[in-house]
Each structure stands twice: as C-alpha cells, then as structure tokens.
Write a protein that holds these residues in place. Structure first.
Motif, PDB file in Angstrom:
ATOM      1  N   SER A  31       0.807  -1.223   0.000  1.00 46.30           N
ATOM      2  CA  SER A  31       0.000   0.000   0.000  1.00 46.30           C
ATOM      3  C   SER A  31       0.839   1.271   0.000  1.00 46.30           C
ATOM      4  O   SER A  31       0.396   2.308  -0.495  1.00 46.30           O
ATOM      5  CB  SER A  31      -0.925   0.014   1.219  1.00 46.30           C
ATOM      6  N   PHE A  32       2.045   1.203   0.553  1.00 42.01           N
ATOM      7  CA  PHE A  32       2.919   2.382   0.663  1.00 42.01           C
ATOM      8  C   PHE A  32       4.322   2.020   0.170  1.00 42.01           C
ATOM      9  O   PHE A  32       5.282   2.007   0.950  1.00 42.01           O
ATOM     10  CB  PHE A  32       2.972   2.872   2.116  1.00 42.01           C
ATOM     11  N   PRO A  33       4.479   1.701  -1.111  1.00 44.11           N
ATOM     12  CA  PRO A  33       5.759   1.179  -1.606  1.00 44.11           C
ATOM     13  C   PRO A  33       6.933   2.136  -1.477  1.00 44.11           C
ATOM     14  O   PRO A  33       8.078   1.692  -1.343  1.00 44.11           O
ATOM     15  CB  PRO A  33       5.464   0.859  -3.076  1.00 44.11           C
ATOM     16  N   GLN A  34       6.682   3.442  -1.496  1.00 43.39           N
ATOM     17  CA  GLN A  34       7.784   4.386  -1.361  1.00 43.39           C
ATOM     18  C   GLN A  34       8.197   4.565   0.093  1.00 43.39           C
ATOM     19  O   GLN A  34       9.384   4.595   0.417  1.00 43.39           O
ATOM     20  CB  GLN A  34       7.394   5.742  -1.957  1.00 43.39           C
ATOM     21  N   ASN A  35       7.236   4.674   0.985  1.00 43.52           N
ATOM     22  CA  ASN A  35       7.528   4.963   2.384  1.00 43.52           C
ATOM     23  C   ASN A  35       7.767   3.724   3.237  1.00 43.52           C
ATOM     24  O   ASN A  35       8.540   3.769   4.196  1.00 43.52           O
ATOM     25  CB  ASN A  35       6.381   5.777   3.004  1.00 43.52           C
ATOM     26  N   ALA A  36       7.069   2.627   2.939  1.00 45.82           N
ATOM     27  CA  ALA A  36       7.160   1.427   3.775  1.00 45.82           C
ATOM     28  C   ALA A  36       7.942   0.309   3.098  1.00 45.82           C
ATOM     29  O   ALA A  36       7.907  -0.837   3.555  1.00 45.82           O
ATOM     30  CB  ALA A  36       5.760   0.949   4.155  1.00 45.82           C
ATOM     31  N   LYS A  51      17.742  15.335   0.726  1.00 44.11           N
ATOM     32  CA  LYS A  51      17.334  16.709   0.426  1.00 44.11           C
ATOM     33  C   LYS A  51      16.461  16.783  -0.825  1.00 44.11           C
ATOM     34  O   LYS A  51      15.602  17.653  -0.947  1.00 44.11           O
ATOM     35  CB  LYS A  51      18.573  17.586   0.246  1.00 44.11           C
ATOM     36  N   THR A  52      16.677  15.845  -1.739  1.00 44.30           N
ATOM     37  CA  THR A  52      15.941  15.871  -2.998  1.00 44.30           C
ATOM     38  C   THR A  52      14.692  14.987  -2.986  1.00 44.30           C
ATOM     39  O   THR A  52      13.946  14.973  -3.964  1.00 44.30           O
ATOM     40  CB  THR A  52      16.852  15.422  -4.147  1.00 44.30           C
ATOM     41  N   ASN A  53      14.471  14.251  -1.884  1.00 45.53           N
ATOM     42  CA  ASN A  53      13.295  13.378  -1.794  1.00 45.53           C
ATOM     43  C   ASN A  53      12.983  13.068  -0.333  1.00 45.53           C
ATOM     44  O   ASN A  53      13.591  12.161   0.248  1.00 45.53           O
ATOM     45  CB  ASN A  53      13.531  12.078  -2.569  1.00 45.53           C
ATOM     46  N   PRO A  54      12.029  13.788   0.286  1.00 49.36           N
ATOM     47  CA  PRO A  54      11.737  13.593   1.710  1.00 49.36           C
ATOM     48  C   PRO A  54      11.171  12.224   2.049  1.00 49.36           C
ATOM     49  O   PRO A  54      11.137  11.839   3.215  1.00 49.36           O
ATOM     50  CB  PRO A  54      10.722  14.697   2.014  1.00 49.36           C
ATOM     51  N   LYS A  55      10.719  11.470   1.051  1.00 50.31           N
ATOM     52  CA  LYS A  55      10.190  10.126   1.312  1.00 50.31           C
ATOM     53  C   LYS A  55      11.297   9.121   1.589  1.00 50.31           C
ATOM     54  O   LYS A  55      11.063   8.046   2.133  1.00 50.31           O
ATOM     55  CB  LYS A  55       9.325   9.651   0.137  1.00 50.31           C
ATOM     56  N   SER A  56      12.531   9.449   1.178  1.00 49.80           N
ATOM     57  CA  SER A  56      13.672   8.549   1.352  1.00 49.80           C
ATOM     58  C   SER A  56      14.657   9.138   2.347  1.00 49.80           C
ATOM     59  O   SER A  56      14.745  10.347   2.524  1.00 49.80           O
ATOM     60  CB  SER A  56      14.387   8.310   0.016  1.00 49.80           C
ATOM     61  N   SER A  57      15.403   8.251   2.999  1.00 50.59           N
ATOM     62  CA  SER A  57      16.394   8.661   3.981  1.00 50.59           C
ATOM     63  C   SER A  57      17.789   8.700   3.375  1.00 50.59           C
ATOM     64  O   SER A  57      18.107   7.930   2.465  1.00 50.59           O
ATOM     65  CB  SER A  57      16.400   7.688   5.167  1.00 50.59           C
ATOM     66  N   GLU A  58      18.612   9.581   3.911  1.00 48.13           N
ATOM     67  CA  GLU A  58      20.017   9.633   3.518  1.00 48.13           C
ATOM     68  C   GLU A  58      20.673   8.266   3.737  1.00 48.13           C
ATOM     69  O   GLU A  58      21.519   7.817   2.943  1.00 48.13           O
ATOM     70  CB  GLU A  58      20.738  10.703   4.339  1.00 48.13           C
ATOM     71  N   MET A  59      20.248   7.566   4.796  1.00 46.25           N
ATOM     72  CA  MET A  59      20.824   6.266   5.112  1.00 46.25           C
ATOM     73  C   MET A  59      20.620   5.255   3.984  1.00 46.25           C
ATOM     74  O   MET A  59      21.416   4.330   3.821  1.00 46.25           O
ATOM     75  CB  MET A  59      20.222   5.728   6.414  1.00 46.25           C
TER      76      MET A  59
END
Length: 275
Positions: A192-197, A249-257
């Motif tokens: 349901s949340f492929p980008q965030n989860a 910085k270029t995508n708040p849905k993803s982490s730097e990690m």
C-alpha cells in the motif's frame, strides 16, 4: 603466486535509475573513490534525454538486453518497484549480483520465485541492501532461533507522507499530534505504501517474514527526521532499535541512510577487511 601477481578486486556497476538515491550514491563514490569501483552504465527510460551529474564515462542504456556484453559485476536497482520486474531477470543473467533497493517488489511471490529460479540457474545472487535501517545484522542473527514477534513502526513528518494513501486516511495539513494511520503486516504496508514502507520488507526478510512482521505507520508533526522503531523478542532475548534518519534533500520520502547503505554495500564488495 606472489601478492603482486594476484588480480586486484574490481566492481563494475550498472545503476537502474538515476534519481535521488542513485545520484547521491554516485556523488559519494566520486568523493570517496573506492579502489576498483567503476560505474560503467546507467539504465534509464530515455537514454537520449540529457541528465545532470552522470558518472564520467558511464554508458546510458534503456533496455535489459543492453546489459549483455557490458561485463557488469553488480546491477543496482534504484528506480522503484516496477523496475525490479523489468530488469531483474536480465540483471541476474548478465551480472554476478542484483541489488534490489525497492524491496517492496518482493511482496509479489511469483516474481520473487522467478528471480530466485533465474539466480539459481545463472549462479548469481539477489542482494537486499539494509536501506534506511543501516544494518539489521542483529535481527538476522536472532532469527537463527525462533522469534516470537517483530514490530516495525515507521514515523515520518506529515510532508513525507504527502502523495501517498496516507492523505486519504488523515488530514496531513492539520495534524497537531502523533497519529497512527495504518497497522498491518509488512506485506500489506509495502504493497500500500511502496515508497515509504518499502523498508518494512527488509525487516521482514531479516526476521519472521512478510506476514508475521507487524508494521505501524505514523505521521508526527513533531519529528523532523524519518524514524524507525523496531522491536523483536524470541529465544535469543529482546531487541529494541531506533533510528532517526535525515531525509534526502531531494526526496523527503527517502532517507540519507538509504544511499549510505548502498555505498557500504559497494565498498564492502571490494574491501580487504569487512566488519
């Protein structure tokens, strides 16, 4: 054979996609310059389109068939879930390993089964980077013995949930307190949340599987980072892990990690000492 005669380690890379994550990895590799590592190809939808910050000398390709003959060691997917199905089989046939960043693709059991079969036939490997979680070695080790439960809470600021189904479940613009808007299995969360989860699948694969791993998704206006809270218990004892990751910085849905974990995967593949 003397030490000077031994072949040096090398890693010829192809990235699938050149968005926020891949370009950040490219930037970090250019800074760190690990010996033997070269980005020799980047796969994109339109190879004729001009793109910024591409690695020097990298060949642009746009179809899986073009992987043949490039002498690739590792293909790294960083283009989203659909790319795994499109590129996976060719990557496993034409490279020694296929690193899948969009682990939510593995909620499709038939596709996962196909890729495992191809990897077995070709003698290649499917790698799942630890992504935003940094490292789940402790959970993977704990799963050698029976695990009773694994729970993963993903807490992000409301802006990180915009453009997802979360907007249909809660008013992200008016939140004043921490709000849980989803609870279910890792399979359900990633589907349901492929980008965030997406990262919940990594937890599930490290522990007790997609259907037994419980996931809670949270929007919290009081946090500025992407937070992961993982707990597990079983025959090994009890584990509690909390990470607070800066967003890309270029995508708040993803982490730097997420980018950093790929850098570690790449560098570990050619390192003499791996910890």
């Amino acid at each position: 054979m003397s030490a000077s005669d031994k072949p040096s380690r090398r890693l010829r890379l192809c990235f699938i996609g050149w968005g926020a994550i891949a370009s950040r990895v490219g930037e970090l590799l250019a800074e760190r310059q690990p010996a033997g590592v070269a980005i020799v190809a980047v796969a994109v939808r339109d190879a004729g389109q001009v793109r910024a910050n591409l690695p020097a000398g990298a060949q642009l390709i746009s179809s899986p068939e073009e992987l043949a003959g490039l002498d690739i060691d590792m293909v790294i997917e960083a283009a989203g879930r659909p790319a795994v199905a499109i590129w996976g089989e060719a990557a496993l046939r034409h490279a020694r390993s296929f690193a899948v960043s969009s682990a939510s693709a593995f909620t499709d059991e038939s596709m996962l089964g196909l890729l495992l079969s191809v990897a077995e036939e070709a003698g290649s490997r499917i790698l799942v980077p630890s992504g935003a979680l940094g490292d789940l070695g402790a959970l993977a080790a704990a799963s050698v013995l029976p695990l009773d439960q694994v729970r993963h809470s993903i807490v992000k600021p409301p802006r990180a949930w915009r453009g997802t189904k979360a907007a249909e479940l809660v008013d992200l613009d008016t939140l004043t307190e921490r709000t849980e808007f989803f609870a279910g299995s890792a399979r359900e969360a990633a589907a349901s949340f492929p980008q965030n989860a997406n990262v919940a699948v990594i937890t599930a694969l490290s522990g007790i599987g997609l259907d037994r791993t419980r996931v809670v998704l949270v929007a919290d206006p009081h946090v500025s980072r992407n937070v992961h809270e993982i707990s597990a218990s079983g025959a090994f004892g009890k584990l509690d892990l909390r990470l607070e990751n800066e967003a890309l910085k270029t995508n708040p849905k993803s982490s730097e990690m997420t980018a950093l974990s790929l850098v570690r995967l790449i560098e570990s593949s050619v390192a003499t000492l791996v910890s």
